[in-house]
Design a protein around this motif. Structure first.
Motif, short mmCIF file in Angstrom:
data_model
loop_
_atom_site.label_atom_id
_atom_site.label_comp_id
_atom_site.label_asym_id
_atom_site.label_seq_id
_atom_site.Cartn_x
_atom_site.Cartn_y
_atom_site.Cartn_z
N ASN A 88 86.94 32.93 -8.78
CA ASN A 88 85.82 33.85 -8.71
C ASN A 88 85.81 34.77 -9.93
OD1 ASN A 88 88.03 35.36 -8.05
ND2 ASN A 88 87.10 36.38 -6.30
N GLU A 148 75.25 33.01 3.59
CA GLU A 148 76.58 32.76 3.05
C GLU A 148 76.45 32.20 1.65
OE1 GLU A 148 79.97 31.72 6.33
OE2 GLU A 148 78.55 30.12 5.88
N ILE A 149 77.42 32.52 0.80
CA ILE A 149 77.44 32.02 -0.56
C ILE A 149 78.30 30.77 -0.60
CG2 ILE A 149 78.11 32.53 -2.94
CD1 ILE A 149 77.61 35.52 -2.22
N ILE A 181 81.74 34.13 1.53
CA ILE A 181 81.66 32.84 0.87
C ILE A 181 82.10 31.77 1.86
CG2 ILE A 181 82.58 31.43 -1.02
CD1 ILE A 181 83.05 34.15 -2.49
N MET A 240 77.89 37.32 -5.32
CA MET A 240 78.36 38.05 -4.14
C MET A 240 78.05 39.54 -4.27
SD MET A 240 82.14 38.03 -2.39
CE MET A 240 82.92 38.96 -3.71
N SER A 299 83.50 30.07 -6.84
CA SER A 299 82.43 30.89 -6.25
C SER A 299 82.05 31.98 -7.25
CB SER A 299 82.88 31.53 -4.93
OG SER A 299 83.91 32.47 -5.15
N ASN A 348 83.21 42.28 1.94
CA ASN A 348 83.25 40.89 1.50
C ASN A 348 84.49 40.21 2.06
OD1 ASN A 348 82.23 41.99 -1.77
ND2 ASN A 348 80.93 41.29 -0.12
N ASP A 349 84.40 38.91 2.28
CA ASP A 349 85.55 38.07 2.66
C ASP A 349 86.24 38.54 3.94
OD1 ASP A 349 87.36 35.97 2.50
OD2 ASP A 349 88.75 37.07 1.21
N ALA A 404 80.65 27.78 -1.97
CA ALA A 404 81.65 27.52 -3.00
C ALA A 404 81.62 26.03 -3.32
CB ALA A 404 83.03 27.92 -2.51
#
Length: 321
Positions: A254, A297-298, A151, A276, A271, A139-140, A300
């Motif tokens: 988050n 993509e998630i 995100i 996620m 987010s 992630n990220d 925000a």
């Protein structure tokens, strides 16, 4: 007591060992009458037989185990993430094995030695993909050879920064390899902020506190804080300052709890951690089971500090969003 085996079940049911094995593996070629099936099921119940996970792994080529590399589990955020991940993967029929991040590849290698089918990596350093022969999700970040569930911060960050004067000095408080850095550079460039700088923070709390104190001494006008713990430390430093310095803070939410009540917070880039994690689980299990899932993509969103949504975010016990 010795462990009950298939042979014990077959003996109790008065049938052939191979027949029991075919029934338990749902072999399509097995011809088993209803009466025989009932006898086998009764024998299993009576003897308390439980299939061997290791034997099943040898047959199927899968261990039904997922590895997850985590940072400090005494950190409330990662403890809650681990709890949520256990439930998510458990609902898909996978056991979750957790290894604590050691800053190197030791955690990954320990999981591989347990024959995990895939790894969800939430460590502090990017892993060496060449040493990981199973599906890998992060992630990220962006990492060639791995699937990254990320995100999109840009739109929410643009909404947040557009509320400030373009001459403001903006300090981004991010961890190494985080996509926040690229997002801040893109958004600041579009809006015309000439003095927006990212700072790299360390997971170690003492080192992070010292770095934040150094940054505060430079008195930036705006902070973009990507971590709840970072926000708490920042709030403590600012509360101890008697010079009248009063910057604005945009926090990444988050997770939820008391930390958004730190003085100076004007809003949050929101987010969903649960979204996620759910996407990460879906992608990783899809890779393992050869059922590819689109990463996507998630998104925000920005939440102003004077809104009801923000008030709800800052109320109650610590929890994931």
């Amino acid at each position: 007591m010795s462990k009950t085996t298939l042979k014990d079940v077959a003996r109790e049911a008065g049938v052939n060992f191979t027949l029991v094995s075919k029934m338990l593996t749902n072999n399509p070629n097995a011809r088993i009458s209803k009466e025989t099936r009932k006898r086998i099921e009764a024998a299993i119940e009576k003897l308390g037989y439980r299939p061997s996970a290791s034997a099943r792994a040898l047959r199927n080529g899968r261990s039904r185990a997922i590895g997850m590399v985590m940072r400090d589990l005494t950190n409330a955020y990662f403890a809650h993430v681990a709890n949520a991940a256990l439930k998510l993967f458990g609902s898909r029929g996978y056991q979750l094995l957790i290894a604590l991040d050691d800053g190197g590849d030791g955690a990954v290698q320990s999981l591989l030695q347990r024959d995990v089918d895939g790894i969800l990596y939430l460590g502090s350093k990017l892993p060496d993909v060449r040493k990981i022969p199973v599906p890998l999700v992060l992630n990220d970040c962006i990492l060639d050879g791995a699937d990254c569930v990320n995100i999109n911060f840009d739109d929410a960050l643009e909404t947040a920064l557009s509320r400030f004067d373009r001459s403001a000095v903006v300090a981004g408080l991010f961890f190494e390899n985080s996509l926040w850095k690229n997002s801040l550079a893109r958004v600041a460039g579009r809006l015309g902020f000439d003095r927006a700088s990212p700072y790299t923070l360390q997971p170690d709390l003492e080192m992070r506190t010292r770095k934040l104190a150094e940054i505060c001494a430079q008195k930036p006008d705006v902070f973009i804080s990507s971590g709840w713990h970072t926000t708490k430390i920042l709030g403590g430093i600012l509360n101890a300052d008697t010079s009248g310095y009063s910057p604005k803070i945009v926090v990444h939410a988050n997770c939820a709890g008391a930390f958004p009540k730190v003085r100076g917070i004007c809003g949050a880039v929101f987010s969903s951690t649960t979204e996620m994690l759910a996407r990460s689980c879906e992608v990783l299990v899809g890779k393992i089971e050869n059922k590819p899932t689109a990463l996507g993509e998630i998104a925000a969103t920005y939440i102003a500090a004077d809104s009801e949504q923000f008030a709800a975010l800052a109320d109650g016990e610590f929890r994931l969003t």
